[in-house]
Design a protein around this motif. Sequence first.
Motif, PDB file in Angstrom:
ATOM      1  N   LEU A  27       0.824  -1.216   0.000  1.00  0.00           N
ATOM      2  CA  LEU A  27       0.000   0.000   0.000  1.00  0.00           C
ATOM      3  C   LEU A  27       0.856   1.262   0.000  1.00  0.00           C
ATOM      4  O   LEU A  27       0.397   2.333  -0.404  1.00  0.00           O
ATOM      5  CB  LEU A  27      -0.908  -0.020   1.229  1.00  0.00           C
ATOM      6  N   GLY A  28       2.112   1.137   0.461  1.00  0.00           N
ATOM      7  CA  GLY A  28       3.008   2.281   0.488  1.00  0.00           C
ATOM      8  C   GLY A  28       3.523   2.656   1.850  1.00  0.00           C
ATOM      9  O   GLY A  28       4.267   3.631   1.998  1.00  0.00           O
ATOM     10  N   ALA A  29       3.130   1.897   2.872  1.00  0.00           N
ATOM     11  CA  ALA A  29       3.569   2.200   4.232  1.00  0.00           C
ATOM     12  C   ALA A  29       4.980   1.682   4.479  1.00  0.00           C
ATOM     13  O   ALA A  29       5.435   0.720   3.855  1.00  0.00           O
ATOM     14  CB  ALA A  29       2.617   1.573   5.242  1.00  0.00           C
ATOM     15  N   SER A  30       5.647   2.321   5.416  1.00  0.00           N
ATOM     16  CA  SER A  30       6.894   1.796   5.962  1.00  0.00           C
ATOM     17  C   SER A  30       6.518   0.855   7.099  1.00  0.00           C
ATOM     18  O   SER A  30       5.838   1.255   8.033  1.00  0.00           O
ATOM     19  CB  SER A  30       7.763   2.943   6.477  1.00  0.00           C
ATOM     20  N   VAL A  31       6.935  -0.413   6.999  1.00  0.00           N
ATOM     21  CA  VAL A  31       6.465  -1.452   7.923  1.00  0.00           C
ATOM     22  C   VAL A  31       7.628  -1.988   8.749  1.00  0.00           C
ATOM     23  O   VAL A  31       8.681  -2.333   8.201  1.00  0.00           O
ATOM     24  CB  VAL A  31       5.791  -2.607   7.166  1.00  0.00           C
ATOM     25  N   THR A  32       7.421  -2.070  10.041  1.00  0.00           N
ATOM     26  CA  THR A  32       8.406  -2.666  10.950  1.00  0.00           C
ATOM     27  C   THR A  32       7.783  -3.878  11.614  1.00  0.00           C
ATOM     28  O   THR A  32       6.742  -3.777  12.256  1.00  0.00           O
ATOM     29  CB  THR A  32       8.845  -1.658  12.028  1.00  0.00           C
ATOM     30  N   ILE A  33       8.411  -5.038  11.418  1.00  0.00           N
ATOM     31  CA  ILE A  33       7.967  -6.277  12.060  1.00  0.00           C
ATOM     32  C   ILE A  33       8.821  -6.501  13.294  1.00  0.00           C
ATOM     33  O   ILE A  33      10.050  -6.499  13.216  1.00  0.00           O
ATOM     34  CB  ILE A  33       8.115  -7.484  11.114  1.00  0.00           C
ATOM     35  N   ALA A  34       8.197  -6.704  14.432  1.00  0.00           N
ATOM     36  CA  ALA A  34       8.910  -7.084  15.649  1.00  0.00           C
ATOM     37  C   ALA A  34       8.794  -8.595  15.801  1.00  0.00           C
ATOM     38  O   ALA A  34       7.692  -9.116  15.985  1.00  0.00           O
ATOM     39  CB  ALA A  34       8.319  -6.378  16.864  1.00  0.00           C
ATOM     40  N   GLU A  35       9.920  -9.286  15.673  1.00  0.00           N
ATOM     41  CA  GLU A  35       9.955 -10.750  15.726  1.00  0.00           C
ATOM     42  C   GLU A  35      11.089 -11.182  16.642  1.00  0.00           C
ATOM     43  O   GLU A  35      12.256 -10.930  16.354  1.00  0.00           O
ATOM     44  CB  GLU A  35      10.150 -11.322  14.319  1.00  0.00           C
ATOM     45  N   VAL A  73      12.773  -5.674   9.887  1.00  0.00           N
ATOM     46  CA  VAL A  73      12.482  -6.624  10.961  1.00  0.00           C
ATOM     47  C   VAL A  73      13.391  -6.316  12.143  1.00  0.00           C
ATOM     48  O   VAL A  73      14.616  -6.218  11.989  1.00  0.00           O
ATOM     49  CB  VAL A  73      12.687  -8.080  10.505  1.00  0.00           C
ATOM     50  N   VAL A  74      12.787  -6.139  13.306  1.00  0.00           N
ATOM     51  CA  VAL A  74      13.542  -5.839  14.524  1.00  0.00           C
ATOM     52  C   VAL A  74      13.249  -6.928  15.560  1.00  0.00           C
ATOM     53  O   VAL A  74      12.307  -7.705  15.419  1.00  0.00           O
ATOM     54  CB  VAL A  74      13.174  -4.454  15.094  1.00  0.00           C
ATOM     55  N   ALA A  75      14.068  -6.963  16.591  1.00  0.00           N
ATOM     56  CA  ALA A  75      13.959  -8.033  17.581  1.00  0.00           C
ATOM     57  C   ALA A  75      12.964  -7.726  18.688  1.00  0.00           C
ATOM     58  O   ALA A  75      12.419  -8.642  19.305  1.00  0.00           O
ATOM     59  CB  ALA A  75      15.334  -8.322  18.184  1.00  0.00           C
ATOM     60  N   ALA A  76      12.715  -6.453  18.952  1.00  0.00           N
ATOM     61  CA  ALA A  76      11.938  -6.105  20.141  1.00  0.00           C
ATOM     62  C   ALA A  76      10.827  -5.117  19.809  1.00  0.00           C
ATOM     63  O   ALA A  76      10.960  -4.264  18.919  1.00  0.00           O
ATOM     64  CB  ALA A  76      12.848  -5.501  21.215  1.00  0.00           C
ATOM     65  N   ILE A  77       9.743  -5.227  20.549  1.00  0.00           N
ATOM     66  CA  ILE A  77       8.630  -4.292  20.400  1.00  0.00           C
ATOM     67  C   ILE A  77       9.092  -2.866  20.657  1.00  0.00           C
ATOM     68  O   ILE A  77       8.616  -1.920  20.013  1.00  0.00           O
ATOM     69  CB  ILE A  77       7.498  -4.687  21.366  1.00  0.00           C
ATOM     70  N   GLU A  78      10.033  -2.714  21.572  1.00  0.00           N
ATOM     71  CA  GLU A  78      10.546  -1.380  21.914  1.00  0.00           C
ATOM     72  C   GLU A  78      11.270  -0.715  20.747  1.00  0.00           C
ATOM     73  O   GLU A  78      11.527   0.491  20.775  1.00  0.00           O
ATOM     74  CB  GLU A  78      11.459  -1.489  23.126  1.00  0.00           C
ATOM     75  N   ASP A  79      11.602  -1.490  19.701  1.00  0.00           N
ATOM     76  CA  ASP A  79      12.272  -0.940  18.526  1.00  0.00           C
ATOM     77  C   ASP A  79      11.301  -0.486  17.442  1.00  0.00           C
ATOM     78  O   ASP A  79      11.726  -0.050  16.370  1.00  0.00           O
ATOM     79  CB  ASP A  79      13.229  -1.987  17.938  1.00  0.00           C
ATOM     80  N   LEU A  80       9.999  -0.597  17.706  1.00  0.00           N
ATOM     81  CA  LEU A  80       9.017  -0.074  16.755  1.00  0.00           C
ATOM     82  C   LEU A  80       9.145   1.445  16.665  1.00  0.00           C
ATOM     83  O   LEU A  80       9.549   2.101  17.634  1.00  0.00           O
ATOM     84  CB  LEU A  80       7.602  -0.421  17.209  1.00  0.00           C
ATOM     85  N   PRO A  81       8.796   2.039  15.521  1.00  0.00           N
ATOM     86  CA  PRO A  81       8.813   3.509  15.437  1.00  0.00           C
ATOM     87  C   PRO A  81       7.802   4.122  16.395  1.00  0.00           C
ATOM     88  O   PRO A  81       6.627   3.744  16.384  1.00  0.00           O
ATOM     89  CB  PRO A  81       8.461   3.788  13.974  1.00  0.00           C
ATOM     90  N   ALA A  82       8.248   5.046  17.207  1.00  0.00           N
ATOM     91  CA  ALA A  82       7.367   5.658  18.205  1.00  0.00           C
ATOM     92  C   ALA A  82       6.228   6.429  17.564  1.00  0.00           C
ATOM     93  O   ALA A  82       5.170   6.609  18.183  1.00  0.00           O
ATOM     94  CB  ALA A  82       8.180   6.573  19.123  1.00  0.00           C
ATOM     95  N   ASP A  83       6.420   6.889  16.321  1.00  0.00           N
ATOM     96  CA  ASP A  83       5.392   7.672  15.637  1.00  0.00           C
ATOM     97  C   ASP A  83       4.557   6.834  14.669  1.00  0.00           C
ATOM     98  O   ASP A  83       3.993   7.356  13.703  1.00  0.00           O
ATOM     99  CB  ASP A  83       6.035   8.848  14.900  1.00  0.00           C
ATOM    100  N   ALA A  84       4.459   5.534  14.931  1.00  0.00           N
ATOM    101  CA  ALA A  84       3.648   4.664  14.078  1.00  0.00           C
ATOM    102  C   ALA A  84       2.188   5.095  14.102  1.00  0.00           C
ATOM    103  O   ALA A  84       1.679   5.578  15.119  1.00  0.00           O
ATOM    104  CB  ALA A  84       3.772   3.210  14.539  1.00  0.00           C
ATOM    105  N   GLN A 106       1.841  -0.233  23.884  1.00  0.00           N
ATOM    106  CA  GLN A 106       1.370   1.091  24.293  1.00  0.00           C
ATOM    107  C   GLN A 106       2.502   1.951  24.838  1.00  0.00           C
ATOM    108  O   GLN A 106       2.488   3.177  24.717  1.00  0.00           O
ATOM    109  CB  GLN A 106       0.244   0.984  25.305  1.00  0.00           C
ATOM    110  N   ASP A 107       3.510   1.324  25.439  1.00  0.00           N
ATOM    111  CA  ASP A 107       4.640   2.073  25.975  1.00  0.00           C
ATOM    112  C   ASP A 107       5.651   2.437  24.901  1.00  0.00           C
ATOM    113  O   ASP A 107       6.499   3.306  25.117  1.00  0.00           O
ATOM    114  CB  ASP A 107       5.344   1.255  27.066  1.00  0.00           C
ATOM    115  N   ALA A 108       5.553   1.766  23.726  1.00  0.00           N
ATOM    116  CA  ALA A 108       6.546   1.988  22.668  1.00  0.00           C
ATOM    117  C   ALA A 108       6.111   3.037  21.660  1.00  0.00           C
ATOM    118  O   ALA A 108       6.949   3.580  20.936  1.00  0.00           O
ATOM    119  CB  ALA A 108       6.839   0.667  21.957  1.00  0.00           C
ATOM    120  N   VAL A 109       4.792   3.319  21.582  1.00  0.00           N
ATOM    121  CA  VAL A 109       4.289   4.221  20.545  1.00  0.00           C
ATOM    122  C   VAL A 109       3.529   5.387  21.178  1.00  0.00           C
ATOM    123  O   VAL A 109       3.159   5.341  22.342  1.00  0.00           O
ATOM    124  CB  VAL A 109       3.375   3.470  19.556  1.00  0.00           C
ATOM    125  N   HIS A 110       3.303   6.415  20.376  1.00  0.00           N
ATOM    126  CA  HIS A 110       2.631   7.617  20.880  1.00  0.00           C
ATOM    127  C   HIS A 110       1.151   7.355  21.123  1.00  0.00           C
ATOM    128  O   HIS A 110       0.575   6.372  20.629  1.00  0.00           O
ATOM    129  CB  HIS A 110       2.826   8.778  19.909  1.00  0.00           C
TER     130      HIS A 110
END
Length: 283
Positions: A27-35, A73-84, A106-110
């Motif tokens: 769709l055009g989004a920048s996607v971060t997978i936490a795995e 792809v990142v290892a931790a939820i805390e590495d998600l973009p805060a402005d997702a 909820q603690d990782a994003v705005h």
Amino acid sequence: MTATPSKVGVIGGGRMGAGIAQVFAALGASVTIAESGDRDAALTRVTTGLQRAAERDKLGGRTPEDVAARVTVVAAIEDLPADADLVVEAVPEIIDLKLGVLHRVQDAVHGGCVIASNTSSLSIASLAAALDDPTRLVGMHFFNPVPASTLVEVIRTDATDDTVVERVREWVRLLGKQEVLVNDSPGFATSRLGVCLGLEAIRMLEDGVADAESIDRAMELGYRHPMGPLRSTDLVGLDVRLAIAEHLAATLGQRFEPPQLLRDMVARGDLGRKTGRGFHTWS
């Protein structure tokens, strides 16, 4: 009109999570997978799906490599973009696991980020207990395989903000899919009906009414179902269907009690397409 989400997080890089990541990247989004497990395998699932989409001319002339470049792809939820704009959890149907994941999200994003669960049967209101602000949680029940499926079940609770619901419904449409809005209830609409049909088909097989191929063909030819209930169970995964059935039996009653045949097949590892054998043999 709601804008396309620019940044999307997906928790879990299995078949469902990778499929969700793929469609939002397309769709055009920048996607971060936490795995937390095999991150290379998660990315491979996305790239393989994009290659198949390109073969079917579903990427609008873009290359799989161009779309895959939007996926990290990142290892931790805390590495998600805060402005997702949106985070979708797609971890196994274990309520304590999901509660822990959602609390970390909820603690990782705005505060304006929409948080969604891809659960197929668990109460969204129960999952909202993990959040300080339950108004931002909604169910987004995608179907397997995500890129090819046209339906997304959108589940709201009494607490879900109307604006959140409308944003999610519009995002579903932007994905080229159709949404069905359902009030929070065990199994929602699709799992409740689908599991009911699937369990009865398993009981028929168990009772020797007919073989698996005949039961499936009867529903495909007689009722125009695109896929019979036993083949559908193979596609979903017998272990997944068993877990949903156990949850529905506990919440809705004995009519959802899993047949012994289903329990036996799961115990011996015949889980459907993902293991090569279920009610049918898969190559």
